[in-house]
Design a protein around this motif. Structure first.
Motif, PDB file in Angstrom:
ATOM      1  N   VAL A 273      53.176  52.502   0.501  1.00  0.00           N
ATOM      2  CA  VAL A 273      52.553  53.806   0.248  1.00  0.00           C
ATOM      3  C   VAL A 273      53.520  54.937   0.592  1.00  0.00           C
ATOM      4  O   VAL A 273      53.662  55.914  -0.156  1.00  0.00           O
ATOM      5  CB  VAL A 273      51.249  53.943   1.053  1.00  0.00           C
ATOM      6  N   LEU A 274      54.188  54.826   1.734  1.00  0.00           N
ATOM      7  CA  LEU A 274      55.176  55.833   2.119  1.00  0.00           C
ATOM      8  C   LEU A 274      56.284  55.941   1.074  1.00  0.00           C
ATOM      9  O   LEU A 274      56.699  57.045   0.692  1.00  0.00           O
ATOM     10  CB  LEU A 274      55.779  55.474   3.480  1.00  0.00           C
ATOM     11  N   PHE A 275      56.752  54.791   0.613  1.00  0.00           N
ATOM     12  CA  PHE A 275      57.849  54.781  -0.354  1.00  0.00           C
ATOM     13  C   PHE A 275      57.447  55.473  -1.651  1.00  0.00           C
ATOM     14  O   PHE A 275      58.202  56.297  -2.194  1.00  0.00           O
ATOM     15  CB  PHE A 275      58.271  53.332  -0.618  1.00  0.00           C
ATOM     16  N   HIS A 276      56.255  55.136  -2.160  1.00  0.00           N
ATOM     17  CA  HIS A 276      55.809  55.753  -3.410  1.00  0.00           C
ATOM     18  C   HIS A 276      55.489  57.233  -3.222  1.00  0.00           C
ATOM     19  O   HIS A 276      55.678  58.030  -4.159  1.00  0.00           O
ATOM     20  CB  HIS A 276      54.591  55.015  -3.951  1.00  0.00           C
ATOM     21  N   ALA A 277      55.014  57.609  -2.041  1.00  0.00           N
ATOM     22  CA  ALA A 277      54.745  59.025  -1.770  1.00  0.00           C
ATOM     23  C   ALA A 277      56.049  59.825  -1.769  1.00  0.00           C
ATOM     24  O   ALA A 277      56.078  60.973  -2.227  1.00  0.00           O
ATOM     25  CB  ALA A 277      54.024  59.177  -0.439  1.00  0.00           C
ATOM     26  N   ILE A 278      57.106  59.207  -1.250  1.00  0.00           N
ATOM     27  CA  ILE A 278      58.419  59.873  -1.243  1.00  0.00           C
ATOM     28  C   ILE A 278      58.883  60.153  -2.668  1.00  0.00           C
ATOM     29  O   ILE A 278      59.444  61.217  -2.965  1.00  0.00           O
ATOM     30  CB  ILE A 278      59.447  59.006  -0.491  1.00  0.00           C
ATOM     31  N   GLN A 279      58.637  59.206  -3.559  1.00  0.00           N
ATOM     32  CA  GLN A 279      59.038  59.393  -4.948  1.00  0.00           C
ATOM     33  C   GLN A 279      58.126  60.355  -5.702  1.00  0.00           C
ATOM     34  O   GLN A 279      58.533  60.967  -6.681  1.00  0.00           O
ATOM     35  CB  GLN A 279      59.065  58.036  -5.665  1.00  0.00           C
ATOM     36  N   LYS A 280      56.899  60.482  -5.210  1.00  0.00           N
ATOM     37  CA  LYS A 280      55.904  61.291  -5.908  1.00  0.00           C
ATOM     38  C   LYS A 280      55.959  62.761  -5.519  1.00  0.00           C
ATOM     39  O   LYS A 280      55.876  63.640  -6.370  1.00  0.00           O
ATOM     40  CB  LYS A 280      54.498  60.731  -5.630  1.00  0.00           C
ATOM     41  N   TYR A 281      56.107  63.038  -4.214  1.00  0.00           N
ATOM     42  CA  TYR A 281      56.020  64.414  -3.727  1.00  0.00           C
ATOM     43  C   TYR A 281      57.406  65.080  -3.745  1.00  0.00           C
ATOM     44  O   TYR A 281      58.440  64.419  -3.610  1.00  0.00           O
ATOM     45  CB  TYR A 281      55.461  64.450  -2.304  1.00  0.00           C
ATOM     46  N   ASP A 282      57.371  66.398  -3.866  1.00  0.00           N
ATOM     47  CA  ASP A 282      58.585  67.197  -3.755  1.00  0.00           C
ATOM     48  C   ASP A 282      58.851  67.453  -2.278  1.00  0.00           C
ATOM     49  O   ASP A 282      58.165  68.251  -1.642  1.00  0.00           O
ATOM     50  CB  ASP A 282      58.412  68.520  -4.502  1.00  0.00           C
ATOM     51  N   LEU A 283      59.844  66.747  -1.738  1.00  0.00           N
ATOM     52  CA  LEU A 283      60.119  66.803  -0.302  1.00  0.00           C
ATOM     53  C   LEU A 283      61.295  67.705   0.037  1.00  0.00           C
ATOM     54  O   LEU A 283      61.818  67.666   1.148  1.00  0.00           O
ATOM     55  CB  LEU A 283      60.386  65.385   0.225  1.00  0.00           C
ATOM     56  N   SER A 284      61.714  68.504  -0.934  1.00  0.00           N
ATOM     57  CA  SER A 284      62.810  69.426  -0.653  1.00  0.00           C
ATOM     58  C   SER A 284      62.385  70.534   0.304  1.00  0.00           C
ATOM     59  O   SER A 284      63.206  71.115   1.011  1.00  0.00           O
ATOM     60  CB  SER A 284      63.333  70.033  -1.959  1.00  0.00           C
ATOM     61  N   ASN A 285      61.079  70.821   0.334  1.00  0.00           N
ATOM     62  CA  ASN A 285      60.555  71.849   1.229  1.00  0.00           C
ATOM     63  C   ASN A 285      59.303  71.321   1.906  1.00  0.00           C
ATOM     64  O   ASN A 285      58.174  71.524   1.431  1.00  0.00           O
ATOM     65  CB  ASN A 285      60.256  73.134   0.453  1.00  0.00           C
ATOM     66  N   ILE A 286      59.482  70.576   2.992  1.00  0.00           N
ATOM     67  CA  ILE A 286      58.363  69.965   3.696  1.00  0.00           C
ATOM     68  C   ILE A 286      57.679  71.002   4.587  1.00  0.00           C
ATOM     69  O   ILE A 286      58.331  71.697   5.359  1.00  0.00           O
ATOM     70  CB  ILE A 286      58.836  68.765   4.548  1.00  0.00           C
TER      71      ILE A 286
END
Length: 522
Positions: free
Chosen positions: A179-192
């Motif tokens: 779930v963490l892995f797919h969330a990383i690919q799904k969300y824009d994490l450039s600005n957490i």
């Protein structure tokens, strides 16, 4: 594993022959305290890779090409389902909160530490350009413990508490890591920010709940069909087929709805063992138990056999040949982060869990904590599949940074599985001598009178042997159940009053009068 262009029937034949060799050699080494069933296919895969590498002039070491989608769709479901089908449910649910602490919160803590360490330390090695998503993906990849390997280390009959904790954490950990892995690919994490973190947490809780409910629903549907239609009256093959197909259906439905197939098929296995299995004919019960265990066993061998062969893939190692020191340093760094990340939550969360336990037998002592920490250090097929997904395209990569990360992942997987895996059994015997282990196993798993009335279904064959349904006078365990497991008591009342009469279960299913097995036995 997709067939490569040069692959043929010869490749498949050789791969199947290697599987047979793993089974035979593993049987010969079963009494060896230094080996386990994971190291045998790994070593055979390594040796086969060397032979193939020499015969192809150093161009190839594999018989089959790796495909992470095929791994998640075909090889992983039988392993996770069999784990849920065979689990001692009483021990698992009695330790459910501790399992969730380790599997969910612990995985998040390990993910945070490994990602933070990778971001700041890997940059110092100057291996190439990696984005923030790559560092976070590394955290998810190396937070995934190898549930396949840890299940082979401990025995749930001898160490029920340890087994339930390590096994339960492994299943939840795999789901959380994916779930963490797919969330990383799904969300824009450039600005957490806080909003993104809250969305991520809500998504995880929703995913966990819906995946669990889906697995329970499919399991209950199979139980209802089996109890009302009695397909075993005409053909035991039909009821076995229904059991197998609906178990796989639960996983594929979860994948269809973008849920966690690992959690879905795991809880489907628990529900099927609790209800569906008891509505089957006696012959079908034996068949399904051995069929699921066999599927799981063969899938485990296939995974480790391939990992061993793929470790020598020259395409990835040619990028490392120019800077072997960086690859060794990265492997040591990742292994150190795994050790620290594992310790960062096992000991603190064990202390918190012990604060909620009153009985000393339910608390996790220091020796058990060390075993839990050590047995979860192994990384395996899930880490490999996630690494291939992130750093390769169709199993290949031409970027030096991605190749170095991938080869370092292979190194950590091989080292942790072979070294830590080989040392786990002696460590368990050192910290928990056989006399202590046996006494704990005997006191935790009472024998069943069913073994004397139905020889075909021995204690180890009944998935409900530990649920406490036997009418045996056990004042100590009963008083403990009433005093500290009130929720469990309410659930048992609801189960006996509403669930079992509707869906079946032990004591609520009458013998099928016209089944071939019934006529043969009576």
């Amino acid at each position: 594993m997709l067939l490569s262009n040069q692959a043929s029937v010869d490749n498949i034949t050789l791969f199947v022959a290697l599987i047979c060799g793993c089974i035979v050699i593993g049987h010969l080494l079963v009494e060896n305290k230094w080996t386990n069933e994971s190291t045998t296919p790994l070593l055979i895969g390594l040796c086969s890779g060397v032979v193939i590498l020499l015969r192809t002039g150093g161009t190839n070491s594999r018989l089959l090409e790796f495909d992470e989608q095929l791994f998640f769709i075909y090889l992983l479901p039988p392993i996770i389902f069999n784990a849920g089908f065979q689990v001692k449910k009483k021990q698992f649910f009695q330790n459910f909160m501790t399992i969730m602490l380790f599997g969910a919160i612990g995985t998040a803590m390990s993910f945070t530490l490994i990602s933070f360490g990778a971001k700041h330390l890997i940059e110092m090695l100057n291996i190439g350009s990696l984005e923030i998503k790559d560092y976070l993906a590394i955290g998810a990849i190396f937070s995934a413990t190898d549930s396949v390997c840890t299940l082979q280390i401990l025995n749930q009959e001898e160490t029920p508490l340890l087994y339930s904790l390590v096994f339960g954490e492994g299943v939840v950990n795999d789901a959380a890591s994916v779930v963490l892995f797919h969330a990383i690919q799904k969300y824009d994490l450039s600005n957490i920010n806080i909003k993104t973190a809250l969305q991520f947490g809500g998504n995880f809780l929703t995913l966990f709940t819906t995946s669990t409910l889906l697995g329970i629903s499919v399991g209950l549907l199979s139980a209802f069909i089996m109890k009302k239609l009695h397909p075993g009256r005409h053909s035991p093959d039909r009821e076995v087929a229904i059991m197998i197909v609906m178990a796989y259906l639960s996983y594929m439905m979860a994948e269809l709805f973008d849920l966690s197939g690992i959690l879905t098929v795991f809880f489907c296995g628990i529900v099927m063992s609790h209800y569906t299995w008891h509505s089957m004919t006696d012959g079908s019960k034996v068949t399904t138990k051995h069929a699921f265990a066999t599927f799981s066993f063969i899938c485990e061998i296939c995974i480790f056999l391939y990992v061993g062969m793929d470790a020598l893939d020259m395409e990835k190692w040619k990028f490392v040949s120019n800077s072997p020191g960086k690859s060794v340093a990265l492997s040591a760094l990742l292994l150190g982060l795994v050790l620290i990340g594992r310790a960062s939550f096992v000991f603190p969360l064990s202390f918190i869990s012990n604060l909620t336990k009153k009985a000393k037998s339910e608390k996790v002592n220091l020796k058990q904590q060390v075993i839990i920490w050590w047995s979860g250090l192994m990384r395996g097929a899930v880490s490999m599949a996630l690494a291939y997904n992130q750093f390769t395209r169709f199993g290949h990569t031409q970027q030096p940074a991605n190749a170095i990360v991938l080869t370092s992942t292979i190194t950590v997987v091989l080292f942790s599985t072979m070294v830590f895996g080989l040392m786990t059994k002696p460590l368990v015997r050192l910290l928990m001598p056989p006399s202590i282990v046996n006494s704990q196993g005997l006191s935790s798993e009472p024998s069943s009178p069913k073994s004397s009335t139905l020889p075909l279904l021995r204690n180890s064959q009944d998935p409900e042997i530990d649920t406490g349904d036997q009418d045996i006078h056990r004042p100590a365990s009963l008083s403990r159940l009433l005093s500290t497991h009130t929720i469990h008591r309410y659930w048992r009342n609801c189960d006996d009053t509403y669930m079992r009469p509707l869906f079946g279960g032990r004591g609520f299913v009458l013998p099928i009068p016209h089944s071939p097995t019934h006529n043969g036995l009576h």
